[in-house]
Design a protein around this motif. Structure first.
Motif, PDB file in Angstrom:
ATOM      1  N   GLN A   1       0.669  -1.151   0.034  1.00 51.56           N
ATOM      2  CA  GLN A   1       0.019   0.236   0.007  1.00 51.56           C
ATOM      3  C   GLN A   1       0.850   1.415  -0.089  1.00 51.56           C
ATOM      4  N   ARG A   2       2.010   1.232   0.714  1.00 52.95           N
ATOM      5  CA  ARG A   2       2.842   2.551   0.851  1.00 52.95           C
ATOM      6  C   ARG A   2       3.378   2.684  -0.505  1.00 52.95           C
ATOM      7  N   ILE A   3       3.732   1.688  -1.187  1.00 47.86           N
ATOM      8  CA  ILE A   3       4.597   1.649  -2.416  1.00 47.86           C
ATOM      9  C   ILE A   3       3.513   2.609  -3.517  1.00 47.86           C
ATOM     10  N   ALA A   4       2.290   1.838  -3.326  1.00 47.79           N
ATOM     11  CA  ALA A   4       1.252   2.336  -4.424  1.00 47.79           C
ATOM     12  C   ALA A   4       1.203   4.101  -4.129  1.00 47.79           C
ATOM     13  N   ARG A   5       1.006   4.327  -2.708  1.00 50.08           N
ATOM     14  CA  ARG A   5       0.791   5.665  -2.362  1.00 50.08           C
ATOM     15  C   ARG A   5       1.842   6.446  -2.911  1.00 50.08           C
ATOM     16  N   GLU A   6       3.066   6.275  -2.415  1.00 44.78           N
ATOM     17  CA  GLU A   6       4.524   6.785  -2.460  1.00 44.78           C
ATOM     18  C   GLU A   6       4.960   7.027  -3.996  1.00 44.78           C
ATOM     19  N   HIS A   7       4.814   5.923  -4.846  1.00 38.32           N
ATOM     20  CA  HIS A   7       5.207   6.086  -6.218  1.00 38.32           C
ATOM     21  C   HIS A   7       4.120   6.134  -6.975  1.00 38.32           C
ATOM     22  N   GLN A   8       2.949   6.385  -6.684  1.00 36.85           N
ATOM     23  CA  GLN A   8       1.648   6.558  -7.535  1.00 36.85           C
ATOM     24  C   GLN A   8       1.723   5.343  -8.368  1.00 36.85           C
ATOM     25  N   THR A   9       2.056   3.914  -8.072  1.00 37.41           N
ATOM     26  CA  THR A   9       1.894   2.963  -9.098  1.00 37.41           C
ATOM     27  C   THR A   9       0.404   2.246  -8.705  1.00 37.41           C
ATOM     28  N   GLY A  10       0.021   2.016  -9.765  1.00 37.65           N
ATOM     29  CA  GLY A  10      -1.330   1.224  -9.494  1.00 37.65           C
ATOM     30  C   GLY A  10      -1.035  -0.276  -9.557  1.00 37.65           C
ATOM     31  N   VAL A  11      -1.648  -0.774  -8.349  1.00 33.41           N
ATOM     32  CA  VAL A  11      -1.629  -2.255  -7.897  1.00 33.41           C
ATOM     33  C   VAL A  11      -2.853  -2.996  -8.369  1.00 33.41           C
ATOM     34  N   ILE A  12      -2.334  -4.073  -8.860  1.00 30.35           N
ATOM     35  CA  ILE A  12      -3.459  -5.404  -9.315  1.00 30.35           C
ATOM     36  C   ILE A  12      -2.901  -6.461  -8.270  1.00 30.35           C
ATOM     37  N   LEU A  13      -3.721  -6.551  -7.047  1.00 29.61           N
ATOM     38  CA  LEU A  13      -3.330  -7.785  -6.191  1.00 29.61           C
ATOM     39  C   LEU A  13      -4.337  -8.736  -6.197  1.00 29.61           C
ATOM     40  N   CYS A  14      -3.846 -10.043  -6.737  1.00 27.24           N
ATOM     41  CA  CYS A  14      -4.664 -11.094  -6.405  1.00 27.24           C
ATOM     42  C   CYS A  14      -4.795 -11.745  -5.343  1.00 27.24           C
ATOM     43  N   SER A  15      -5.846 -12.399  -5.016  1.00 24.99           N
ATOM     44  CA  SER A  15      -5.871 -13.063  -3.849  1.00 24.99           C
ATOM     45  C   SER A  15      -7.344 -13.856  -3.577  1.00 24.99           C
ATOM     46  N   HIS A  16      -7.034 -15.006  -2.844  1.00 23.18           N
ATOM     47  CA  HIS A  16      -8.279 -15.510  -2.390  1.00 23.18           C
ATOM     48  C   HIS A  16      -8.772 -15.385  -0.943  1.00 23.18           C
ATOM     49  N   MET A  17      -7.825 -14.222  -0.260  1.00 21.58           N
ATOM     50  CA  MET A  17      -7.885 -14.076   0.866  1.00 21.58           C
ATOM     51  C   MET A  17      -8.766 -12.725   1.115  1.00 21.58           C
ATOM     52  N   LEU A  18     -10.032 -12.932   1.588  1.00 21.67           N
ATOM     53  CA  LEU A  18     -10.798 -11.678   1.562  1.00 21.67           C
ATOM     54  C   LEU A  18     -10.331 -10.579   2.519  1.00 21.67           C
ATOM     55  N   SER A  19      -9.849 -10.988   3.870  1.00 19.10           N
ATOM     56  CA  SER A  19      -9.340 -10.164   4.748  1.00 19.10           C
ATOM     57  C   SER A  19      -8.386  -9.078   4.280  1.00 19.10           C
ATOM     58  N   GLU A  20      -7.489  -9.817   3.294  1.00 23.88           N
ATOM     59  CA  GLU A  20      -6.378  -8.903   2.757  1.00 23.88           C
ATOM     60  C   GLU A  20      -6.938  -7.842   1.739  1.00 23.88           C
ATOM     61  N   ILE A  21      -7.896  -8.174   1.202  1.00 24.13           N
ATOM     62  CA  ILE A  21      -8.439  -7.322   0.072  1.00 24.13           C
ATOM     63  C   ILE A  21      -9.182  -6.258   0.875  1.00 24.13           C
ATOM     64  N   GLU A  22      -9.814  -6.597   1.709  1.00 20.89           N
ATOM     65  CA  GLU A  22     -10.910  -5.783   2.566  1.00 20.89           C
ATOM     66  C   GLU A  22      -9.618  -4.988   3.254  1.00 20.89           C
ATOM     67  N   GLY A  23      -8.462  -5.395   3.806  1.00 24.44           N
ATOM     68  CA  GLY A  23      -7.949  -4.701   4.646  1.00 24.44           C
ATOM     69  C   GLY A  23      -6.900  -3.495   3.853  1.00 24.44           C
ATOM     70  N   ILE A  24      -6.428  -3.737   2.530  1.00 29.78           N
ATOM     71  CA  ILE A  24      -5.712  -2.550   2.026  1.00 29.78           C
ATOM     72  C   ILE A  24      -6.145  -2.295   0.733  1.00 29.78           C
TER      73      ILE A  24
END
Ligand code: ADP
Length: 334
Positions: A191-214
């Motif tokens: 999340q910090r990298i996305a914010r500080e570098h203005q990078t768009g991030v695609i995060l694949c996950s089957h874990m709901l908590s991490e999607i919900e979290g960040i």
């Protein structure tokens, strides 16, 4: 509704770094993707969520130019998908199960990739040291990768994905195999990298908590189809109405429907066509506090008991992303 969402503010930059329209893919006669459309903005983290076989990997393969779509198109930072070499210079990828050369040091590894992208040796070294700092490995620059823990390797993998200063980074199940603390640290780093570098991030996950979290945005895929998408909070919000399920004897269903519909604040009451006797009661307003769900329960029980209708079962449904996910992908999970 309590959320474990620990967002830092999403950026104001509205630059579209990845625009995807109507992507479809078949494997033989199996339709793996039935039309993927979304836009990722700079500095935002988008979660790709779905059960196995949903089409996440297929999506990533297409968007990272490993595979061509059968239909649809996309641009990365304005570059059309039919120019894969140019796109590859704009993206970074952390695949699932990335292998590492164990006998290289962290800095050698990143210098090697920097040079692959055309950096002269000295710039590649400076870049490598900067990235090791970004991912918190600045004290292990000269350590052999073989001495790294799994979490440290994932950090190094993220550093590698950032070597070319990409506008979009694809991370496939980056926290797999990490302990909860390692997971949390890696997610915050992403999340910090996305914010500080203005990078768009695609995060694949089957874990709901991490999607919900960040994540800022989420796409839920099921059987190659997008079943929900949008800002995480609004996807949850759409189904965050306070829903209760109550079971009455089949012969009392019609009367119960009438009685429950008359409760103030009840938005909709429906009878389950497959399981006769089960009714869903939905509140008009989004739930704001547990007390509201208590009020709804009391009101439901009161009207039914007063009319001498036996309540055989009662369940409350929450509004967490987990519930949305399970609800939307139900037919696949069954
Ligand atoms: P996910 O990453 O969400 O688990 P995939 O994109 O791997 O989903 O798979 C989507 C669908 O395509 C699944 O039904 C899967 O069985 C099928 N599929 C994936 N790769 C291939 C392939 N190389 N050949 C045939 N079918 C495939």
């Amino acid at each position: 509704m309590k959320s474990n969402n620990n967002h830092t503010a999403a950026p104001k930059d509205q630059r579209e770094v990845l625009v995807v329209e109507g992507i479809q893919k078949m494997y033989g006669n199996r339709r793996a993707l039935k039309g993927l459309t979304f836009t990722l903005l700079a500095g935002r983290v988008m979660g790709f969520l779905g059960p196995n076989g949903a089409g996440k990997t297929t999506s990533i393969r297409i968007l990272t130019t490993i595979m061509e779509p059968d239909a649809g198109h996309f641009t990365v930072d304005g570059i059309e998908f039919d120019q894969p070499e140019k796109i590859r210079r704009k993206i970074g990828v952390l695949p699932e199960n990335l292998g590492f050369p164990r006998q290289m040091t962290a800095v050698e590894y990143l210098v090697y990739f920097g040079q692959l992208y055309g950096l002269p040796p000295q710039s590649a070294k400076t870049n490598a040291m900067r990235l090791l700092n970004v991912v918190g490995l600045e004290n292990r620059t000269k350590s052999l990768i073989s001495s790294f823990s799994h979490g440290m390797r994932q950090r190094l993998g993220i550093a590698r994905a950032l070597v070319n200063n990409p506008v979009v980074v694809f991370l496939d199940e980056p926290t797999l195999g990490l302990d909860p603390r390692g997971q949390q640290e890696l997610l915050l780093l992403i999340q910090r990298i996305a914010r500080e570098h203005q990078t768009g991030v695609i995060l694949c996950s089957h874990m709901l908590s991490e999607i919900e979290g960040i994540c800022d945005d989420v796409i839920i895929l099921s059987s190659g189809q997008v079943v929900a998408q949008g800002a995480v909070n609004s996807v949850i919000g759409d189904i965050q109405r306070n829903i209760a399920r109550v079971r009455v004897p089949p012969e009392n269903v019609d009367t119960s429907l009438e009685l429950l519909s008359a409760i103030p604040n009840v938005f909709k009451v429906s009878s389950d066509p497959q399981m006769r006797g089960w009714l869903s009661v939905e509140l008009a307003d989004f739930i704001a506090a547990d007390s509201q769900s208590g009020n709804l329960r009391n009101a439901i029980l009161k009207v039914l008991i007063q009319s001498e209708i036996p309540v055989l079962s009662y369940e409350a449904e929450g509004g967490r992303l987990q519930d949305v996910f399970l609800q939307l992908t139900e037919e696949v999970i069954k």
